[in-house]
Design an enzyme around this catalytic site. Structure first.
Site, PDB file in Angstrom:
ATOM      1  N   SER A   5       0.744  -1.272  -0.028  1.00  0.00           N
ATOM      2  CA  SER A   5       0.123  -0.022   0.133  1.00  0.00           C
ATOM      3  C   SER A   5       0.717   1.369  -0.114  1.00  0.00           C
ATOM      4  CB  SER A   5      -0.993  -0.122   1.065  1.00  0.00           C
ATOM      5  OG  SER A   5      -0.194  -0.316   2.349  1.00  0.00           O
ATOM      6  N   CYS A   6       0.018   2.435  -0.506  1.00  0.00           N
ATOM      7  CA  CYS A   6       0.670   3.779  -0.463  1.00  0.00           C
ATOM      8  C   CYS A   6       1.953   4.063  -1.198  1.00  0.00           C
ATOM      9  CB  CYS A   6       0.834   4.194   1.027  1.00  0.00           C
ATOM     10  SG  CYS A   6      -0.639   4.042   1.990  1.00  0.00           S
ATOM     11  N   ASP A   7       1.753   5.328  -1.853  1.00  0.00           N
ATOM     12  CA  ASP A   7       2.761   5.978  -2.423  1.00  0.00           C
ATOM     13  C   ASP A   7       2.674   7.471  -2.055  1.00  0.00           C
ATOM     14  OD1 ASP A   7       3.981   4.032  -4.551  1.00  0.00           O
ATOM     15  OD2 ASP A   7       1.690   3.832  -4.554  1.00  0.00           O
ATOM     16  N   GLU A  92       4.226   5.592   5.227  1.00  0.00           N
ATOM     17  CA  GLU A  92       4.130   4.572   4.519  1.00  0.00           C
ATOM     18  C   GLU A  92       4.452   3.386   5.383  1.00  0.00           C
ATOM     19  OE1 GLU A  92       3.646   4.220   1.145  1.00  0.00           O
ATOM     20  OE2 GLU A  92       3.778   6.422   0.743  1.00  0.00           O
ATOM     21  N   ARG A 238       5.968  -0.168  -8.042  1.00  0.00           N
ATOM     22  CA  ARG A 238       5.158   1.002  -8.064  1.00  0.00           C
ATOM     23  C   ARG A 238       5.868   1.983  -7.493  1.00  0.00           C
ATOM     24  NH1 ARG A 238       2.689  -0.895  -3.694  1.00  0.00           N
ATOM     25  NH2 ARG A 238       3.052   1.072  -2.676  1.00  0.00           N
TER      26      ARG A 238
END
Length: 418
Positions: A5-7, A92, A238
């Site tokens: 998850s998450c950027d 993050e 990602r």
């Protein structure tokens, strides 16, 4: 359910258009989780006051700054947000050689909010977060269920002149100053040999564990990361895609191009599935301290089907009711032990409307296209108005008191017409 998850992104001159810093983040969380956008005003606090965070209490400070937060509705902290001094923070999840602690302590999201409430510069936020980390530690379940997902945290922090990357492993940490260009982070350690601040025992601890021989050049990511991990492989893709998207706009990065990055599904940055993008944020911070910052939030999942709505710090802002979830007080299942025995409906008013429209977009192509086009046109018109404020400043602050609320209502009107 393994998260990937998450950027989080930040761009500074000369990679941006104009003398501005652009900050952006997607919060990727369990797909049934509600993300709310809330505002808390500055306030003076009593000397003996305590702060009840998600799981633990910490000592309060004498004064807290006004903050706007995008947060999972069940917890105290935030995934991302900004304060009245134009400090922006996003965190993050990271995993490394040091196992994440199940014991309840401060969550990384609690540290985001505490950093925003207590720091008027990005560097000061690094100090606030690391001091709290040393005193209280990090740990506890990071999702609203009994699965016990735990992780360490990295933070990307910016203000009007610079950015800092802070990465943690238990109570140990390293920080790197970013003074120009762009930087993005995903769920992996990214600080290598450029370390501008660090925990005083960070290197010796690694040497004592056999992770570093004490002779070769110290590389934080190499020393503190797992050698192999499926989670880091997923985030690495990602991370690389995000870096490429930033490079495409290098020298011309704007709020619009940052929003395009957050909406990008091919890269995996706009995530779908059991873990999905549940909230997004883009901030535009002029380096000129006389000009206001504009902070855009979706408060709803999937930025491709949401619009970014502007928030500006002015006096007399009222609670953001349409994007605030119901409060259950001490009856909240999160507050009771054993925790997470049930999960209440936390949908705020905008989320209810958004879900109905999302179902139409998914099942009726022509109607869905019209809704999306109307939303994007509304977003474009709003951003054009914000551009004048970013360039010329605020003439009448009273007109901006309910700016975010007005945008929410305009969005909800589009949904009602559909």
């Amino acid at each position: 359910m393994d998260p990937s998850s998450c950027d989080t992104f930040v761009a500074l001159p000369p990679s941006t258009e104009g003398q501005r810093i652009i900050f952006g983040k997607n919060s990727d969380r369990p797909c049934d989780e509600v993300q709310e956008v809330v505002y808390f005003p500055a306030r003076d606090c009593d000397a003996e006051e305590k702060v009840e965070c998600t799981y633990v209490e910490v000592e309060q400070v004498g004064h807290t700054y006004a903050v706007v937060l995008s947060r999972p509705a069940w917890l105290w902290g935030a995934e991302m947000g900004a304060n009245e001094h134009q400090v922006c923070i996003g965190n993050e999840a990271v995993w490394g050689r040091e196992s994440a602690d199940d014991d309840e302590a401060l969550l990384g999201m609690d540290l985001v909010r505490l950093g925003l409430e207590r720091a008027n510069t990005a560097e000061k936020a690094v100090d606030v977060i690391t001091d709290l980390l040393q005193k209280y530690g990090q740990g506890g379940s990071c999702t609203e269920d009994e699965c016990g997902l735990t992780y360490h945290n990295s933070f990307l922090i910016s203000d009007r002149k610079e950015a800092w990357l802070l990465e943690t492993s238990g109570k140990h940490w390293a920080a790197e100053k970013v003074e120009g260009g762009y930087r993005n982070i995903s769920n992996q350690y990214g600080i290598t040999t450029k370390i501008d601040k660090e925990h005083p025992q960070m290197r010796e601890y690694a040497r004592s564990k056999g992770w570093w021989d004490g002779k070769t050049q110290f590389n934080f990511a190499t020393v503190y990361s797992f050698m192999t991990t499926a989670r880091i492989e997923a985030s690495s893709s990602r991370y690389c895609e995000g870096k490429k998207l930033l490079e495409k706009s290098n020298g011309h990065i704007t709020a619009e191009s940052m929003m395009d990055i957050l909406r990008d599904k091919d890269s995996g940055i706009n995530m779908e599935g059991m873990f999905m993008t549940t909230g997004s944020m883009v901030s535009v911070i002029p380096t000129n301290p006389e000009l206001p910052g504009v902070h855009y939030f979706t408060a709803t999942p999937d930025p491709e089907r949401s619009i970014f709505k502007p928030f500006i710090f002015v006096k007399n802002i009222r609670p953001l009711e349409e994007t605030s979830s119901p409060s259950f007080g001490q009856d909240d299942p999160v507050k009771k032990k054993p925790r997470f025995q049930s999960k209440p409906d936390r949908k705020h008013k905008l989320m209810v409307k958004h879900e109905l429209a999302a179902a139409i977009i998914e099942s009726h192509k022509e109607r869905g296209q019209k809704i999306t086009e109307s939303l994007r046109q509304l977003e474009k018109e709003t951003m054009e108005k914000m551009e004048k404020i970013l360039s010329d400043g605020v003439d009448d602050p009273d007109l901006l008191v309910d700016r975010f609320l007005a945008s929410v209502k305009e969005e909800m009107a589009v949904y009602s017409k559909s």
